[in-house]
Design an enzyme around this catalytic site. Structure first.
Site, PDB file in Angstrom:
ATOM      1  N   CYS A   1       0.336  -1.274  -0.328  1.00 19.06           N
ATOM      2  CA  CYS A   1      -0.328  -0.236   0.151  1.00 19.06           C
ATOM      3  C   CYS A   1       1.166   1.540   0.076  1.00 19.06           C
ATOM      4  O   CYS A   1       1.911   1.060   0.622  1.00 19.06           O
ATOM      5  CB  CYS A   1      -1.213  -0.330   1.080  1.00 19.06           C
ATOM      6  SG  CYS A   1      -1.905  -1.518   1.229  1.00 19.06           S
TER       7      CYS A   1
ATOM      8  N   ARG B   1       5.284   0.153  -5.913  1.00 21.40           N
ATOM      9  CA  ARG B   1       5.036  -0.835  -4.699  1.00 21.40           C
ATOM     10  C   ARG B   1       4.400  -2.084  -5.004  1.00 21.40           C
ATOM     11  O   ARG B   1       3.975  -3.159  -4.174  1.00 21.40           O
ATOM     12  CB  ARG B   1       4.585  -0.042  -3.805  1.00 21.40           C
ATOM     13  CG  ARG B   1       5.634   1.420  -3.627  1.00 21.40           C
ATOM     14  CD  ARG B   1       5.291   1.959  -2.478  1.00 21.40           C
ATOM     15  NE  ARG B   1       4.945   1.656  -1.070  1.00 21.40           N
ATOM     16  CZ  ARG B   1       5.480   1.864  -0.241  1.00 21.40           C
ATOM     17  NH1 ARG B   1       6.746   2.268  -0.317  1.00 21.40           N
ATOM     18  NH2 ARG B   1       5.123   1.061   1.167  1.00 21.40           N
TER      19      ARG B   1
ATOM     20  N   ASN C   1      -1.439   1.923   6.042  1.00 21.57           N
ATOM     21  CA  ASN C   1      -0.800   1.235   5.309  1.00 21.57           C
ATOM     22  C   ASN C   1      -0.750   0.528   6.897  1.00 21.57           C
ATOM     23  O   ASN C   1      -0.171   0.859   8.057  1.00 21.57           O
ATOM     24  CB  ASN C   1       0.257   1.916   4.974  1.00 21.57           C
ATOM     25  CG  ASN C   1       0.638   2.125   3.898  1.00 21.57           C
ATOM     26  OD1 ASN C   1      -0.485   2.419   2.702  1.00 21.57           O
ATOM     27  ND2 ASN C   1       1.705   2.514   3.102  1.00 21.57           N
TER      28      ASN C   1
ATOM     29  N   GLU D   1       8.771 -15.126 -10.672  1.00 21.43           N
ATOM     30  CA  GLU D   1       8.427 -14.083 -10.589  1.00 21.43           C
ATOM     31  C   GLU D   1       7.848 -13.404 -11.810  1.00 21.43           C
ATOM     32  O   GLU D   1       6.712 -12.477 -11.251  1.00 21.43           O
ATOM     33  CB  GLU D   1       8.785 -13.688  -9.511  1.00 21.43           C
ATOM     34  CG  GLU D   1      10.005 -12.214  -9.847  1.00 21.43           C
ATOM     35  CD  GLU D   1      10.707 -11.469  -8.764  1.00 21.43           C
ATOM     36  OE1 GLU D   1       9.947 -10.997  -7.835  1.00 21.43           O
ATOM     37  OE2 GLU D   1      12.072 -11.331  -9.098  1.00 21.43           O
TER      38      GLU D   1
HETATM   39  O1  M6R Z   1      13.319  -5.051   0.308  1.00 19.96           O
HETATM   40  P1  M6R Z   1      13.858  -6.454   0.304  1.00 19.96           P
HETATM   41  O2  M6R Z   1      15.107  -6.486  -0.225  1.00 19.96           O
HETATM   42  O3  M6R Z   1      13.699  -6.525   1.740  1.00 19.96           O
HETATM   43  O4  M6R Z   1      12.542  -7.466  -0.576  1.00 19.96           O
HETATM   44  C1  M6R Z   1      12.788  -8.286  -0.191  1.00 19.96           C
HETATM   45  C2  M6R Z   1      12.454  -9.630  -0.939  1.00 19.96           C
HETATM   46  O5  M6R Z   1      10.716  -9.483  -0.840  1.00 19.96           O
HETATM   47  C3  M6R Z   1      12.592  -9.026  -2.455  1.00 19.96           C
HETATM   48  O6  M6R Z   1      13.944  -9.282  -3.023  1.00 19.96           O
HETATM   49  C4  M6R Z   1      11.505  -9.791  -3.353  1.00 19.96           C
HETATM   50  O7  M6R Z   1      11.791 -11.175  -3.385  1.00 19.96           O
HETATM   51  C5  M6R Z   1      11.782  -9.469  -4.941  1.00 19.96           C
HETATM   52  N1  M6R Z   1      10.632  -9.848  -5.358  1.00 19.96           N
HETATM   53  C6  M6R Z   1      12.400 -10.040  -6.030  1.00 19.96           C
HETATM   54  O8  M6R Z   1      13.032  -9.721  -6.372  1.00 19.96           O
END
Ligand code: M6R
Length: 613
Positions: free
Chosen positions: A2, A27, A105, A493
């Site tokens: 959000c 986001r 959020n 993904e």
């Molecule tokens: O912001 P962060 O690095 O903590 O995020 C971790 C994961 O959510 C993030 O790396 C996610 O796996 C991505 N979509 C990978 O491309």
């Protein structure tokens, strides 16, 4: 996830809110809405839509929303947690007589208890959301002072929130508050903005205050005041956003992801600038200098992260063991926080997160601190929760990463981990000779990445051949095993084709049963000391009619006789290969997804920063 924007001032409120929503799109969201107070009629005007911001914008045009005379408004992008994706559950939420509107959020954990209590008092809820419950709790306390009502309500709330509330009874005021969900306050020349992310603030101003958990802010057209929930006034520091507006734009690229893949040579240059002096083999890491004594005596490191950041951590483990001789373990943040991790005396925990706002990683940091660890943060976002909650740390300086699939932040994370490993290695047994050798090689990595990027048409061609399959296997050994995991994550993904990464030697313990002519296997087979073993793994795949795409070291002609397709990467020292081997895998995923017509920047169901558990 959000996103929030709130604005008060004399500029075009509706336009600023809408542009803010566009900036927050990356986001991840499923619906969006805007609420403003009409100055002429003193009415709250609200519009919400499911789907893309451009749907909302079209409806705003049809409804004459752009003609409203207003000086205050709030806006939101929702990523559903409580209640299905529909207009009613979308934010802003408002009460039955349209006095109050709120954007939120986070998750109010005790919303059911509060809801029941309010229902007993006659409140009728029209949505399934926790946010509407918070709204009516504020309304319950609201007489004529919005700030006091919010303060009273928040005293009963358990959970995470970043909120902004407005009222038509006090049309010149907005109230913001945060606990566990980011909220940044922007100070313009003659206006103010509140947002969950600096990207939505940047178009208005560069001057920001990062609100802390447990802070509430009262903003009028002329002034602002920050208080704790106990009503103690806070004197907060004003920071400057140092990312340029263009870094949030796509430039000449069709997507953010492609732009960010191409920015990676520069990411390395920016991340090492002023820190790694290649010619002298010296490293200056100011962010972790305050804990230098501990870095010198520590005997164990635990690295935590999620998703791509966890993959970076796995590669970091190889470097800490190889360069610094320190026993290193890696854990998923969400697993670490809920088991009983053993923290030794003088142990260091390193938390990695691009966004700095990942709920699981924040939870793990808190757990590590309770257990007495010194926690270092590696993050890209200045002022983020992880940056503020860790004892010391290093920023990536990668510039904003907008594409949901992390690419340049991964390269930035690897760069920081390598620098830390060498820095700590120098305090131990790593010689200047070995440091100069790795420095010399590392200096050449940006140019070598450029060289790989030039092969993008060939990689697109290979992607075209494999998108008809439903599964793919990624294999690697040693320091390239986590790269295989990362390649598989990137692929699934954004292309929605199932893919799994494995250490190549593990294939024969199970996954080999899946190999047939419909299962392409992508193998990182660079010329390192495990080369012969990985060639054997390739032969095992070929013997079962599997197709092999090999990532190989340039000049390795022999591999052509084993693999169906070969993507060459330049040679480097074994420990540095992940910087190069990951690039073709990012491109392969990118082209598989774009050839299938998918939106790579906003893949389905995913969010850029995952702020819920
Ligand atoms: O912001 P962060 O690095 O903590 O995020 C971790 C994961 O959510 C993030 O790396 C996610 O796996 C991505 N979509 C990978 O491309």
């Amino acid at each position: 996830m959000c996103g929030i924007v709130g604005y008060i001032g004399e500029k075009n409120v509706v336009d600023i809110l809408l542009q803010g929503l566009y900036k927050l799109e990356y986001r991840g969201y499923d619906s969006a809405g805007i609420a403003v107070i009409d100055k002429d009629s003193n009415e709250l005007k609200i519009i919400k839509k499911v789907g893309k911001i451009r749907n909302l914008e079209s409806s705003m045009k049809e409804d004459g929303f752009f003609n409203i005379n207003t000086e205050i408004g709030i806006a939101h992008t929702r990523w559903a947690t409580h209640g299905e994706v529909n207009e009613v559950n979308a934010h802003p939420h408002y009460d039955e007589d349209k006095t109050l509107a709120i954007v939120h959020n986070g998750i109010i954990e005790n919303y059911n208890v509060i809801k029941k209590w309010l229902e007993e008092k006659g409140v009728k809820f029209k949505t399934e959301t926790d946010t509407e419950v918070l709204l009516y709790l504020i309304k319950y306390y609201y007489k004529d002072d919005l700030k006091q009502a919010v303060l009273s309500a928040l005293k009963h709330v358990i959970g995470a929130y970043g909120i902004v509330v407005i009222s038509k009874k006090e049309p010149g005021k907005m109230i913001g508050a945060r606990n566990g969900s980011p909220l940044v306050f922007g100070i313009g020349k003659d206006d103010f903005v509140l947002a969950s992310d600096v990207s939505a603030i940047k178009p208005v101003t560069d001057n920001v205050i990062y609100l802390e958990d447990g802070h509430i802010i009262e903003v009028t057209k002329e002034n602002y005041k920050i208080l704790t929930l106990e009503e103690r006034e806070v004197n907060a520091k004003v920071h400057t956003i140092d990312w340029e507006l263009e870094s949030w734009e796509k430039g000449n690229f069709p997507t953010y992801m492609e732009k960010e893949i191409h920015e990676q040579p520069n990411t390395i240059i920016n991340t090492t600038r002023g820190r790694w002096f290649f010619e002298k083999g010296e490293l200056k890491l100011g962010g972790i200098e305050p804990v230098r004594d501990l870095l010198k005596k520590t005997k164990k490191i635990t690295i935590l992260g999620c998703g791509t950041s966890w993959h970076a951590a796995l590669i970091g483990k190889y470097w800490f063991e190889y360069y610094a001789d320190i026993s290193t373990e890696v854990d998923y943040a969400a697993e670490f926080r809920y088991r009983n991790p053993i923290i030794l005396e003088d142990q260091i925990v390193i938390a990695i997160s691009q966004s700095g706002e990942t709920a699981d990683t924040i939870g793990a940091i808190r757990e590590a601190k309770i257990k007495g660890a010194t926690v270092l943060g590696i993050t890209n976002v200045v002022g983020s929760t992880i940056a503020r909650e860790t004892d010391a740390g290093i920023y990536l300086h990668a510039g904003p990463e907008i594409g949901v699939a992390s690419t340049k932040a991964f390269i930035g994370q690897l760069t920081v981990l390598l620098m830390m490993a060498i820095y700590m290695g120098r305090m131990r047994r790593l010689s200047i000779e070995d440091t100069l050798r790795v420095s010399e090689e590392f200096k050449k990595i940006p140019d070598k990445i450029e060289k790989i990027l030039k092969q993008k048409d060939y990689i697109r061609e290979i992607a075209g051949k494999i998108i008809k399959y439903n599964n793919a296997l990624y294999l690697g050994r040693g320091v390239n095993y986590p790269v295989a995991l990362e390649g598989a994550l990137k692929f699934k993904e954004i292309s929605y084709i199932h893919a799994e990464g494995y250490p190549a030697a593990e294939m024969k313990h199970g996954p080999i049963a899946l190999i047939d002519e419909n299962m392409p296997t992508i193998v990182i087979a660079t010329k390192d000391f495990l080369y012969d073993k990985i060639i054997s793994n390739i032969k095992e795949v070929k013997a079962r009619k599997g197709q092999v795409i090999a990532i190989a070291t340039e000049d390795d002609e022999a591999i052509k006789s084993h693999a169906d397709y070969v993507i060459y990467i330049p040679d480097t020292i074994d420990m540095l290969t992940p910087f190069l081997s990951v690039i073709p895998l990012q491109l392969l995923a990118y082209y598989a997804a774009t050839l299938k017509g998918y939106d790579v920047d906003k893949p389905r169901n995913l969010a850029k920063s995952v702020t819920v558990e």
